[in-house]
Design an enzyme around this catalytic site. Structure first.
Site, PDB file in Angstrom:
ATOM      1  N   ARG A 272       0.813  -1.367  -0.188  1.00  0.00           N
ATOM      2  CA  ARG A 272       0.064  -0.064   0.101  1.00  0.00           C
ATOM      3  C   ARG A 272       0.855   0.942   0.074  1.00  0.00           C
ATOM      4  O   ARG A 272       1.848   1.185   0.743  1.00  0.00           O
ATOM      5  CB  ARG A 272      -0.892   0.177   1.196  1.00  0.00           C
ATOM      6  CG  ARG A 272      -2.114  -0.909   1.256  1.00  0.00           C
ATOM      7  CD  ARG A 272      -3.015  -0.529   0.082  1.00  0.00           C
ATOM      8  NE  ARG A 272      -4.433  -1.223   0.191  1.00  0.00           N
ATOM      9  CZ  ARG A 272      -4.443  -2.352  -0.496  1.00  0.00           C
ATOM     10  NH1 ARG A 272      -3.483  -2.803  -1.459  1.00  0.00           N
ATOM     11  NH2 ARG A 272      -5.681  -3.166  -0.614  1.00  0.00           N
ATOM     12  N   GLU A 301      -3.116   7.860  -3.674  1.00  0.00           N
ATOM     13  CA  GLU A 301      -3.572   7.247  -4.848  1.00  0.00           C
ATOM     14  C   GLU A 301      -5.062   7.733  -5.073  1.00  0.00           C
ATOM     15  O   GLU A 301      -5.895   7.885  -4.160  1.00  0.00           O
ATOM     16  CB  GLU A 301      -3.844   5.647  -4.699  1.00  0.00           C
ATOM     17  CG  GLU A 301      -3.332   4.801  -5.742  1.00  0.00           C
ATOM     18  CD  GLU A 301      -3.265   3.578  -5.326  1.00  0.00           C
ATOM     19  OE1 GLU A 301      -4.096   2.609  -5.786  1.00  0.00           O
ATOM     20  OE2 GLU A 301      -2.269   2.988  -4.969  1.00  0.00           O
ATOM     21  N   HIS A 319      -1.449   0.430  -9.789  1.00  0.00           N
ATOM     22  CA  HIS A 319      -2.068  -0.508  -8.852  1.00  0.00           C
ATOM     23  C   HIS A 319      -2.608  -1.642  -9.636  1.00  0.00           C
ATOM     24  O   HIS A 319      -3.668  -2.167  -9.561  1.00  0.00           O
ATOM     25  CB  HIS A 319      -3.170   0.199  -8.011  1.00  0.00           C
ATOM     26  CG  HIS A 319      -3.362  -0.398  -6.905  1.00  0.00           C
ATOM     27  ND1 HIS A 319      -3.704   0.120  -5.564  1.00  0.00           N
ATOM     28  CD2 HIS A 319      -3.364  -1.873  -6.595  1.00  0.00           C
ATOM     29  CE1 HIS A 319      -3.994  -1.054  -4.839  1.00  0.00           C
ATOM     30  NE2 HIS A 319      -3.797  -2.128  -5.285  1.00  0.00           N
TER      31      HIS A 319
HETATM   32  N1  LIG Z   1      -0.698  -3.848  -5.023  1.00  0.00           N
HETATM   33  C1  LIG Z   1      -1.515  -4.737  -5.091  1.00  0.00           C
HETATM   34  O1  LIG Z   1      -2.522  -4.882  -6.059  1.00  0.00           O
HETATM   35  C2  LIG Z   1      -1.782  -5.653  -3.836  1.00  0.00           C
HETATM   36  C3  LIG Z   1      -1.420  -5.230  -2.816  1.00  0.00           C
HETATM   37  N2  LIG Z   1      -1.555  -6.256  -1.780  1.00  0.00           N
HETATM   38  C4  LIG Z   1      -1.260  -5.738  -0.284  1.00  0.00           C
HETATM   39  O2  LIG Z   1      -0.208  -6.713  -0.014  1.00  0.00           O
HETATM   40  C5  LIG Z   1      -0.511  -6.844   1.562  1.00  0.00           C
HETATM   41  C6  LIG Z   1      -0.175  -8.452   1.844  1.00  0.00           C
HETATM   42  O3  LIG Z   1      -1.213  -9.348   1.210  1.00  0.00           O
HETATM   43  P1  LIG Z   1      -0.727 -10.980   1.791  1.00  0.00           P
HETATM   44  O4  LIG Z   1       0.676 -11.142   1.602  1.00  0.00           O
HETATM   45  O5  LIG Z   1      -1.793 -11.797   1.295  1.00  0.00           O
HETATM   46  O6  LIG Z   1      -1.199 -10.690   3.371  1.00  0.00           O
HETATM   47  P2  LIG Z   1      -0.490 -11.562   4.469  1.00  0.00           P
HETATM   48  O7  LIG Z   1      -1.284 -11.274   5.894  1.00  0.00           O
HETATM   49  O8  LIG Z   1      -0.041 -12.998   4.083  1.00  0.00           O
HETATM   50  O9  LIG Z   1       1.088 -10.817   4.848  1.00  0.00           O
HETATM   51  C7  LIG Z   1       1.207  -9.584   5.471  1.00  0.00           C
HETATM   52  C8  LIG Z   1       2.672  -9.728   6.447  1.00  0.00           C
HETATM   53  O10 LIG Z   1       2.632  -8.529   6.981  1.00  0.00           O
HETATM   54  C9  LIG Z   1       3.440  -8.654   8.126  1.00  0.00           C
HETATM   55  N3  LIG Z   1       3.184  -7.598   9.021  1.00  0.00           N
HETATM   56  C10 LIG Z   1       2.443  -7.045   9.796  1.00  0.00           C
HETATM   57  N4  LIG Z   1       2.706  -5.905  10.318  1.00  0.00           N
HETATM   58  C11 LIG Z   1       4.168  -5.868  10.126  1.00  0.00           C
HETATM   59  C12 LIG Z   1       5.271  -4.722  10.456  1.00  0.00           C
HETATM   60  N5  LIG Z   1       4.893  -3.892  11.335  1.00  0.00           N
HETATM   61  N6  LIG Z   1       6.332  -5.100  10.278  1.00  0.00           N
HETATM   62  C13 LIG Z   1       6.638  -6.260   9.304  1.00  0.00           C
HETATM   63  N7  LIG Z   1       5.598  -6.862   8.781  1.00  0.00           N
HETATM   64  C14 LIG Z   1       4.352  -6.793   9.386  1.00  0.00           C
HETATM   65  C15 LIG Z   1       2.390  -9.798   8.819  1.00  0.00           C
HETATM   66  O11 LIG Z   1       2.843 -10.494   9.765  1.00  0.00           O
HETATM   67  C16 LIG Z   1       2.290 -10.876   7.489  1.00  0.00           C
HETATM   68  O12 LIG Z   1       3.306 -11.687   7.595  1.00  0.00           O
HETATM   69  C17 LIG Z   1      -2.209  -6.774   1.621  1.00  0.00           C
HETATM   70  O13 LIG Z   1      -2.419  -6.499   2.928  1.00  0.00           O
HETATM   71  C18 LIG Z   1      -2.448  -5.606   0.668  1.00  0.00           C
HETATM   72  O14 LIG Z   1      -2.374  -4.385   1.237  1.00  0.00           O
HETATM   73  C19 LIG Z   1      -2.103  -7.122  -1.804  1.00  0.00           C
HETATM   74  C20 LIG Z   1      -2.617  -7.914  -3.253  1.00  0.00           C
HETATM   75  C21 LIG Z   1      -2.513  -7.186  -4.222  1.00  0.00           C
HETATM   76  O1  LIG Z   2      -5.978  -7.186  -3.004  1.00  0.00           O
HETATM   77  C1  LIG Z   2      -5.593  -5.991  -2.807  1.00  0.00           C
HETATM   78  O2  LIG Z   2      -5.420  -5.465  -1.692  1.00  0.00           O
HETATM   79  C2  LIG Z   2      -5.369  -5.221  -3.880  1.00  0.00           C
HETATM   80  O3  LIG Z   2      -4.769  -4.118  -3.726  1.00  0.00           O
HETATM   81  C3  LIG Z   2      -5.991  -5.508  -5.102  1.00  0.00           C
HETATM   82  O4  LIG Z   2      -5.094  -5.452  -6.084  1.00  0.00           O
END
Ligand SMILES: NC(=O)C1=CN([C@@H]2O[C@H](COP(=O)(O)OP(=O)(O)OC[C@H]3O[C@@H](n4cnc5c(N)ncnc54)[C@H](O)[C@@H]3O)[C@@H](O)[C@H]2O)C=CC1
Ligand SMILES: O=C(O)C(=O)CO
Length: 389
Positions: A272, A301, A319
């Site tokens: 993000r 954004e 994004h």
């Molecule tokens: N740009 C895009 O289109 C996308 C962005 N995302 C973003 O990616 C993020 C992660 O997605 P996933 O890997 O599926 O989630 P996830 O929950 O599997 O991984 C997130 C990780 O962040 C860690 N975390 C939380 N607070 C932290 C901190 N202060 N310091 C270090 N690590 C910390 C958690 O322990 C967890 O392992 C989502 O929350 C979303 O915001 C996800 C999909 C698409």
């Molecule tokens: O799944 C999310 O968090 C996204 O940013 C979608 O792309």
């Protein structure tokens, strides 16, 4: 948005479900129709709907809503949905920092998200941004299109070699671990990661791959779990950000931490935008021309902070990290099944990291909600894993 435009499916359905945006594929619509829902899809050309827009879509009678990560889901919308008789909401996203879950809890609204289906797609885009930044692909493309190329030169667009270098991951969850694997397997990089939790899977994977390389007479890859984000920033040649956005990660990368990074490092963000202080990043990029970034997300954004768009050492995309056909259709299906499942009184799936059973068009989806982030608080039943007989 005055009179909102909607496309209606299964007009006679017993549940009224609104989707604030058209979504890819048809499986998601079929899932809702099969659950007995009347589906109303907002077809407004407005990219980001306001709270007022969504209030008009909810109206006086609404059982569930599928919303987008660009929308502000808090007290106003959840109280309106409750008042309209609703109790099911899903983000079409795995990240849900746009959702005030406390407000949803207060009104007894289930909050769904879409984990797992976008893990590799997002990690691949982060890898693409890594390479684009490291090897200055966009600068070189601009150079060619401008007709400036007049022959090979020893120093033309010299960039960074990845092989044998150190890749740092901050947030080694689903996507961060998948990205780490890609950079290890694809470019034989050594991993350093920082997360609140140990990633035994990632550690074991890198150890095993290192042993394989050693057996082939090659230099083994290594892993290291850092005790702080700063340790990653100091040691890594490439840093990719994959944490959730919350108060602990807001502006995690700030002026001070940027100054800890190597002068020729590559920083990637497909998590993000607000994880980075973007004003500080623009200043850092201006005074460190060999420092490069690949950004999929931005603090304000859809806008970039002033100056970012003019910098040659920044690769920026809108994004799109989860934008593969399979993933986006799968996100829509999971979001629909979260809402449809809640309305039918189904339990919550036992493992939101294993969502493939919900995505197979050739077999009926499990009678469960794929992922409800506030299931525990709402006291929702969790489906027991089906034993493999
Ligand atoms: N740009 C895009 O289109 C996308 C962005 N995302 C973003 O990616 C993020 C992660 O997605 P996933 O890997 O599926 O989630 P996830 O929950 O599997 O991984 C997130 C990780 O962040 C860690 N975390 C939380 N607070 C932290 C901190 N202060 N310091 C270090 N690590 C910390 C958690 O322990 C967890 O392992 C989502 O929350 C979303 O915001 C996800 C999909 C698409
Ligand atoms: O799944 C999310 O968090 C996204 O940013 C979608 O792309």
């Amino acid at each position: 948005m005055a009179a909102y435009s909607v496309q209606v499916f299964n007009a006679g359905g017993k549940f009224r479900v609104v989707s604030t945006k058209p979504m890819p594929g048809n499986q998601w619509i079929q899932a809702l129709v099969n659950a007995g829902c009347r589906v109303e899809v907002c077809t407004s050309q407005k990219t980001i709907l306001s709270v007022e827009d969504i209030l008009s879509l909810i109206g006086s009678r609404c059982d569930g809503v599928i919303g987008q990560l660009t929308e502000e889901w808090g007290e106003t919308l959840f109280s309106a949905l409750k008042k309209a008789g609703g109790h099911a909401f899903s983000n079409m996203a795995v990240g849900y920092n746009n959702v005030d879950v406390e407000a949803a809890n207060k009104h007894g609204i289930a909050v769904g998200n879409t984990p797992g289906v976008l893990t590799e797609t997002t990690a691949e885009l982060a890898a693409a941004l890594t390479l684009s930044a490291a090897r200055r692909v966009v600068e070189a493309d601009d150079f060619m299109r401008a007709g400036k190329y007049d022959g090979w030169l020893p120093n033309l667009f010299v960039g960074n070699l990845l092989k044998g270098q150190t890749v740092g991951i901050i947030g080694a969850g689903r996507i961060g671990s998948a990205y780490a694997r890609m950079m290890v397997e694809g470019f034989k990089m050594n991993v350093i990661y920082y997360d609140l939790y140990q990633s035994k899977f990632l550690e074991n994977f890198v150890t095993a791959y290192g042993n394989f390389l050693k057996s082939q007479g090659e230099t083994p890859v290594t892993w290291k779990r850092a005790s702080s984000a700063e340790e990653v920033l100091r040691e890594a040649d490439v840093v990719s950000l994959h944490p959730v956005l919350d108060k602990t990660t807001y502006h995690l990368i700030n002026k001070e931490r940027l100054s800890m990074m190597k002068k020729e490092a590559v920083l990637v963000n497909a998590s993000r935008g607000p994880v980075i202080d973007e004003v500080a990043l623009v200043e850092h990029l201006k005074v460190n021309p060999m420092f490069r970034v690949g950004l999929d997300v931005f603090e304000d954004e859809p806008y970039m902070k002033p100056g970012l768009g003019e910098l040659p050492n920044a690769v920026v995309v809108p994004h799109i990290a989860s934008a593969s056909k399979w993933t986006r259709e799968g996100m829509a299906t999971l979001a629909a099944l979260n809402v449809a499942g809640k309305l039918q009184g189904f339990p919550v799936w036992h493992n939101s990291n294993m969502v493939l059973p919900f995505l197979d068009e050739n077999s009926p989806a499990p009678k469960a909600c794929p992922s409800i982030v506030n299931a525990k608080v709402l006291g929702l039943q969790v489906a027991a894993p089906v034993s493999k007989m």
